[in-house]
Scaffold this active site. Structure first.
Site, mmCIF file in Angstrom:
data_model
loop_
_atom_site.group_PDB
_atom_site.id
_atom_site.type_symbol
_atom_site.label_atom_id
_atom_site.label_comp_id
_atom_site.label_asym_id
_atom_site.label_seq_id
_atom_site.Cartn_x
_atom_site.Cartn_y
_atom_site.Cartn_z
ATOM 1 N N CYS A 150 99.188 56.091 12.232
ATOM 2 C CA CYS A 150 98.898 57.342 12.666
ATOM 3 C C CYS A 150 100.048 58.174 13.532
ATOM 4 O O CYS A 150 100.941 57.687 13.627
ATOM 5 C CB CYS A 150 97.584 57.624 13.342
ATOM 6 S SG CYS A 150 97.427 56.649 15.108
ATOM 7 N N ASP A 201 91.690 63.942 13.932
ATOM 8 C CA ASP A 201 92.218 63.330 15.029
ATOM 9 C C ASP A 201 91.444 63.333 16.280
ATOM 10 O O ASP A 201 91.153 64.478 16.938
ATOM 11 C CB ASP A 201 93.524 63.867 15.391
ATOM 12 C CG ASP A 201 94.408 62.863 16.359
ATOM 13 O OD1 ASP A 201 93.758 62.157 17.018
ATOM 14 O OD2 ASP A 201 95.674 62.888 16.398
ATOM 15 N N CYS A 243 94.703 56.207 18.835
ATOM 16 C CA CYS A 243 93.058 56.470 18.428
ATOM 17 C C CYS A 243 92.984 56.262 17.056
ATOM 18 O O CYS A 243 91.913 55.113 17.101
ATOM 19 C CB CYS A 243 93.064 58.083 18.398
ATOM 20 S SG CYS A 243 93.160 58.856 19.964
ATOM 21 N N ARG A 244 93.450 56.403 16.034
ATOM 22 C CA ARG A 244 92.976 56.235 14.721
ATOM 23 C C ARG A 244 93.493 55.143 14.051
ATOM 24 O O ARG A 244 92.486 54.214 13.513
ATOM 25 C CB ARG A 244 93.009 57.591 13.655
ATOM 26 C CG ARG A 244 92.523 58.973 14.114
ATOM 27 C CD ARG A 244 93.255 59.733 13.451
ATOM 28 N NE ARG A 244 94.452 60.106 13.873
ATOM 29 C CZ ARG A 244 95.467 60.909 13.393
ATOM 30 N NH1 ARG A 244 94.913 61.624 12.124
ATOM 31 N NH2 ARG A 244 96.501 61.134 13.893
ATOM 32 N N SER A 245 94.690 54.830 14.186
ATOM 33 C CA SER A 245 95.206 53.497 13.517
ATOM 34 C C SER A 245 94.883 52.022 14.192
ATOM 35 O O SER A 245 94.437 51.321 13.526
ATOM 36 C CB SER A 245 96.717 53.622 13.436
ATOM 37 O OG SER A 245 97.480 53.584 14.537
ATOM 38 N N ASN A 249 99.207 55.993 17.546
ATOM 39 C CA ASN A 249 98.998 54.699 17.422
ATOM 40 C C ASN A 249 97.973 54.152 18.793
ATOM 41 O O ASN A 249 97.938 53.231 19.405
ATOM 42 C CB ASN A 249 100.174 53.773 17.526
ATOM 43 C CG ASN A 249 100.018 52.217 17.277
ATOM 44 O OD1 ASN A 249 100.475 51.282 17.617
ATOM 45 N ND2 ASN A 249 98.656 52.027 16.476
HETATM 46 P P1 4NP Z 1 96.303 59.261 17.086
HETATM 47 O O1 4NP Z 1 95.954 60.284 18.169
HETATM 48 O O2 4NP Z 1 97.553 59.656 16.205
HETATM 49 O O3 4NP Z 1 95.157 58.926 16.374
HETATM 50 O O4 4NP Z 1 96.748 58.082 18.007
HETATM 51 C C1 4NP Z 1 97.008 60.898 19.131
HETATM 52 C C2 4NP Z 1 97.194 60.319 20.152
HETATM 53 C C3 4NP Z 1 98.205 61.209 20.892
HETATM 54 C C4 4NP Z 1 98.524 62.393 20.850
HETATM 55 C C5 4NP Z 1 97.936 63.020 19.521
HETATM 56 C C6 4NP Z 1 97.089 62.185 18.682
HETATM 57 N N1 4NP Z 1 99.239 63.039 21.841
HETATM 58 O O5 4NP Z 1 99.526 64.162 21.511
HETATM 59 O O6 4NP Z 1 99.784 62.412 22.582
#
Ligand code: 4NP
Length: 158
Positions: A8, A127, A13-15, A11
């Site tokens: 994702c 997300d 939240c989702r992955s 790294n």
């Molecule tokens: P992820 O979510 O891609 O599912 O881990 C996010 C985590 C952090 C951010 C964006 C999406 N960020 O903007 O820091």
């Protein structure tokens, strides 16, 4: 060994959620000596951090352990993994920009297996970093992982 990588943006939240749920299903199926699971982010923004507290809370609710730390996806991952699975289209295009279409690696949208199995028509994992919908994301990730494991078992005769 079959190596599976979930990717994702951050790294956190989702992955990591997919990483934990898939590893849990693999273990339940008694296949943890045949399938290795990891996750990474296309960005380096959260490298070294544990998963987001929302991801950790929803995993805990479902009694699924996770203690991974965020790392950034690199072009070398193309040599290490048989499956590289993107949470959304933007992740997929970032992955392909780095590694192209390697001959021995299946680079795909994570939910494509659940789409093909008729478990959901949603193609991208939303997300939860922006909307806090960790429960909704968990349901989708769980379906995605079930369909992916089915696909891998059929493909590799496991
Ligand atoms: P992820 O979510 O891609 O599912 O881990 C996010 C985590 C952090 C951010 C964006 C999406 N960020 O903007 O820091």
């Amino acid at each position: 060994m079959i190596n599976v990588l979930f990717v994702c943006l951050g790294n956190i939240c989702r992955s990591p959620m997919a990483d934990a749920v898939f590893a849990h299903l693999v273990k339940q199926a008694g296949l943890d000596d045949k399938i290795r699971v990891d996750s990474a982010g296309t960005s380096g923004w959260h490298v070294g951090e544990p998963a987001h507290r929302g991801t950790l809370a929803v995993l805990k609710k479902h009694h699924i352990p996770y203690n991974g730390r965020a790392r950034q996806f690199t072009h070398q991952d193309a040599n290490q993994f048989d499956y590289i699975l993107a949470m959304d289209r933007s992740n997929l295009s970032d992955i392909k920009r780095l590694i192209g279409d390697p001959p021995n690696t299946e680079v795909a949208m994570f939910l494509s297996y659940a789409n093909q199995a008729g478990l959901t028509t949603i193609q991208e994992v939303p997300d939860p970093y922006y909307n806090n919908n960790f429960d909704e994301v968990y349901d989708l990730v769980f379906k995605g992982c079930q369909a992916l494991l089915d696909h891998i078992r059929k493909t590799h005769d496991l």
